[in-house]
Scaffold this active site. Structure first.
Site, short mmCIF file in Angstrom:
data_model
loop_
_atom_site.label_atom_id
_atom_site.label_comp_id
_atom_site.label_asym_id
_atom_site.label_seq_id
_atom_site.Cartn_x
_atom_site.Cartn_y
_atom_site.Cartn_z
N CYS A 270 0.82 -1.22 0.00
CA CYS A 270 0.00 0.00 0.00
C CYS A 270 0.85 1.25 0.00
O CYS A 270 0.81 2.05 -0.92
CB CYS A 270 -0.90 0.00 1.22
SG CYS A 270 -1.63 -1.57 1.47
N1 SAJ Z 1 6.84 2.10 8.59
C1 SAJ Z 1 7.92 2.89 8.97
N2 SAJ Z 1 7.74 3.82 9.95
C2 SAJ Z 1 6.53 3.98 10.58
C3 SAJ Z 1 5.43 3.16 10.18
C4 SAJ Z 1 5.61 2.24 9.17
O1 SAJ Z 1 9.02 2.77 8.42
O2 SAJ Z 1 6.43 4.83 11.48
C5 SAJ Z 1 7.01 1.14 7.50
C6 SAJ Z 1 6.69 -0.28 7.92
O3 SAJ Z 1 7.85 -0.93 8.43
C7 SAJ Z 1 6.26 -0.90 6.59
C8 SAJ Z 1 5.61 0.26 5.84
O4 SAJ Z 1 6.08 1.45 6.49
O5 SAJ Z 1 7.38 -1.34 5.85
C9 SAJ Z 1 4.08 0.21 5.85
O6 SAJ Z 1 3.71 0.15 7.20
P1 SAJ Z 1 2.15 0.16 7.64
O7 SAJ Z 1 2.09 0.01 9.12
O8 SAJ Z 1 1.47 1.32 7.06
O9 SAJ Z 1 1.65 -1.21 7.06
P2 SAJ Z 1 0.64 -1.61 5.88
O10 SAJ Z 1 1.08 -0.97 4.61
O11 SAJ Z 1 0.44 -3.08 5.91
O12 SAJ Z 1 -0.76 -1.09 6.34
C10 SAJ Z 1 -1.18 0.12 5.95
C11 SAJ Z 1 -2.18 0.48 7.05
N3 SAJ Z 1 -1.40 0.79 8.24
C12 SAJ Z 1 -1.82 1.50 9.26
O13 SAJ Z 1 -2.75 2.26 9.16
C13 SAJ Z 1 -1.12 1.30 10.58
C14 SAJ Z 1 -3.00 1.53 6.45
O14 SAJ Z 1 -2.16 2.57 6.01
C15 SAJ Z 1 -3.81 0.94 5.36
O15 SAJ Z 1 -5.06 0.57 5.91
C16 SAJ Z 1 -3.17 -0.24 4.71
O16 SAJ Z 1 -1.80 0.03 4.66
C17 SAJ Z 1 -3.77 -0.41 3.35
O17 SAJ Z 1 -4.36 -1.46 3.14
O18 SAJ Z 1 -3.73 0.55 2.57
#
Ligand code: SAJ
Length: 433
Positions: A270
């Site tokens: 995403c």
């Molecule tokens: N990450 C960082 N720093 C942060 C948070 C995340 O480096 O502070 C990295 C994570 O390690 C990962 C990536 O970003 O590699 C994405 O992290 P994520 O927690 O956003 O995980 P996703 O992509 O599985 O889930 C996201 C959902 N996450 C949250 O809301 C917590 C949300 O944005 C969406 O509902 C989902 O993508 C989607 O389906 O679009």
């Protein structure tokens, strides 16, 4: 459409979910659990075989939950042959990037063209796949109207963004508020009524464009703030300031601050993708989404930055990257899930291999990976194996025994700040982003 509303109320409406991935399968299961007959469609025959033998490939859907539903209220097929039976069709297919990193909505087009062939009066069609504003009204609607039926009158059409946070134990399909926007009032109302059968809170918005943009804004917000956190961490490192301690202190502000953390890069299906759907559409309107481009630049450069940090650690030990033994600890894109899509760890392994380092990985969730011609297998963690490494890099913060890892590794680069509470080790052998 009163008739459809009644069928939904009586749970007699047949619901088809097209695309049985991390979005479609949990959604199909929720409707089937409520007693709706659900026709699941996925062109990946392997997936259908697994579902029909109650063998779940989605960690958020335990196999035990599938079992009682199979062939009763959840019937899954590798083709569209049963679609004409459906009263409601929900499309949850992938929307990746093409090789040139522009939006690829070919999966949506394929599914919609199939629906258009069998569409009938009083059907409700909902698109859930993340896409740029205008897709529902300007792309999907005309394709469906090629059937000769009129959208908003003969059939209803809405967009409702998926909001799945894989591995999130607190927020599941039923308690994540659902945004819905239809091409007309009746589409919004009926799509909202449908979701209210399985989801606690439904938010109706005035159009599909609002709903499409809501999703992109949510994820762009995250990607840009993660990019900011990464850039701040690079600057803090140069200033010899612990970025993680700064964030922990900033978090004490009870308003106006949301913590985002530096990391080895942006993984998942995403965050690396959705903002580029936003910037693509902005480009078509003649405006550049500069924050998105900059965040993408910074986030995409993190794997290289991690390799540079490894190089500096080895230099202290009078070693070069070439031929050094580097262990990558955790290769999934985020903790405690088995998903390596867009994972920065894969990029780090590729860079290290190109620089002739002797790379291995260890990840309890991923048994093996194939990169080009090479197969890497997850290496079990032992005292001996850890002590033989020149540098251990924590890339994914799985729940592991970090005491054991720290006490048996020579040098560690911790890209996730999981070691801050480990006691009794020489701090000099541990570095953080
Ligand atoms: N990450 C960082 N720093 C942060 C948070 C995340 O480096 O502070 C990295 C994570 O390690 C990962 C990536 O970003 O590699 C994405 O992290 P994520 O927690 O956003 O995980 P996703 O992509 O599985 O889930 C996201 C959902 N996450 C949250 O809301 C917590 C949300 O944005 C969406 O509902 C989902 O993508 C989607 O389906 O679009």
């Amino acid at each position: 459409m009163e008739n459809l509303k009644k069928k939904i109320l009586q749970k007699k409406a047949i619901i088809s979910v097209i695309g049985l991935g991390y979005v479609g399968l949990p959604l199909a299961v929720e409707f089937a659990k409520k007693g709706f007959l659900v026709i699941g469609v996925d062109t990946d025959k392997e997936k259908i075989k697994k579902i029909n033998s109650a063998n779940s490939y989605i960690s958020d859907v335990p196999s035990a939950r599938l079992k009682p539903l199979i062939k009763k209220t959840l019937k899954c097929y590798p083709d569209y042959s049963k679609l004409k039976q459906a009263d409601v069709i929900i499309v949850a297919v992938p929307t990746p990037l093409s090789k040139t990193r522009s939006p690829d909505i070919s999966f949506i087009l394929k599914a919609i063209r199939k629906i258009s062939k069998t569409i009938k009066r009083n059907q409700l069609i909902i698109l859930e796949s993340t896409t740029y504003p205008g897709t529902t009204r300007d792309v999907v609607l005309p394709l469906l109207e090629e059937s000769g039926l009129k959208g908003g009158e003969d059939f209803l059409l809405a967009f409702s963004p998926e909001r799945v946070d894989p591995g999130n134990k607190k927020y599941k399909t039923k308690n994540i508020p659902k945004v819905v926007g239809g091409i007309n009032g009746e589409s919004t109302q009926l799509a909202g009524f449908l979701y209210s059968q399985i989801i606690e809170k439904v938010i109706s918005v005035s159009s599909p464009e609002i709903a499409e943009m809501t999703k992109l804004w949510e994820n762009t917000f995250r990607a840009v703030n993660i990019g900011l956190a990464n850039e701040m961490a690079l600057i803090c490192h140069k200033m010899n300031i612990d970025a993680w301690e700064v964030i922990a202190a900033a978090r004490t502000k009870p308003f106006g601050f949301l913590p985002f953390y530096p990391g080895p890069g942006l993984g998942g299906h995403c965050l690396p993708v959705d903002p580029l759907y936003f910037s693509y559409k902005a480009g078509l309107k003649g405006i550049e989404a500069r924050f998105i481009r900059l965040a993408d630049e910074i986030n995409s450069a993190m794997p290289n930055y991690v390799v540079e940090r490894i190089k500096k650690i080895l230099k202290r030990a009078k070693r070069a990257l070439c031929n050094s033994k580097i262990l990558i600890l955790g290769i999934t894109y985020k903790k405690n899930i088995a998903d390596i899509r867009e994972s920065p760890a894969i990029e780090i392994i590729k860079i290290l291999s190109r620089r002739k380092a002797r790379v291995s990985y260890s990840d309890p969730f991923i048994e093996k990976i194939k990169l080009g011609k090479r197969i890497f297998r997850s290496h079990p963690l032992s005292r001996r194996f850890l002590s033989q490494q020149d540098c251990v890099v924590i890339v994914t913060d799985h729940s592991l025994d970090y005491n054991f890892i720290v006490h048996n590794s020579p040098y560690i680069l911790d890209t996730r700040n999981v070691l801050s509470n480990i006691k009794g080790v020489e701090r000099k052998k541990i570095e953080k982003l």
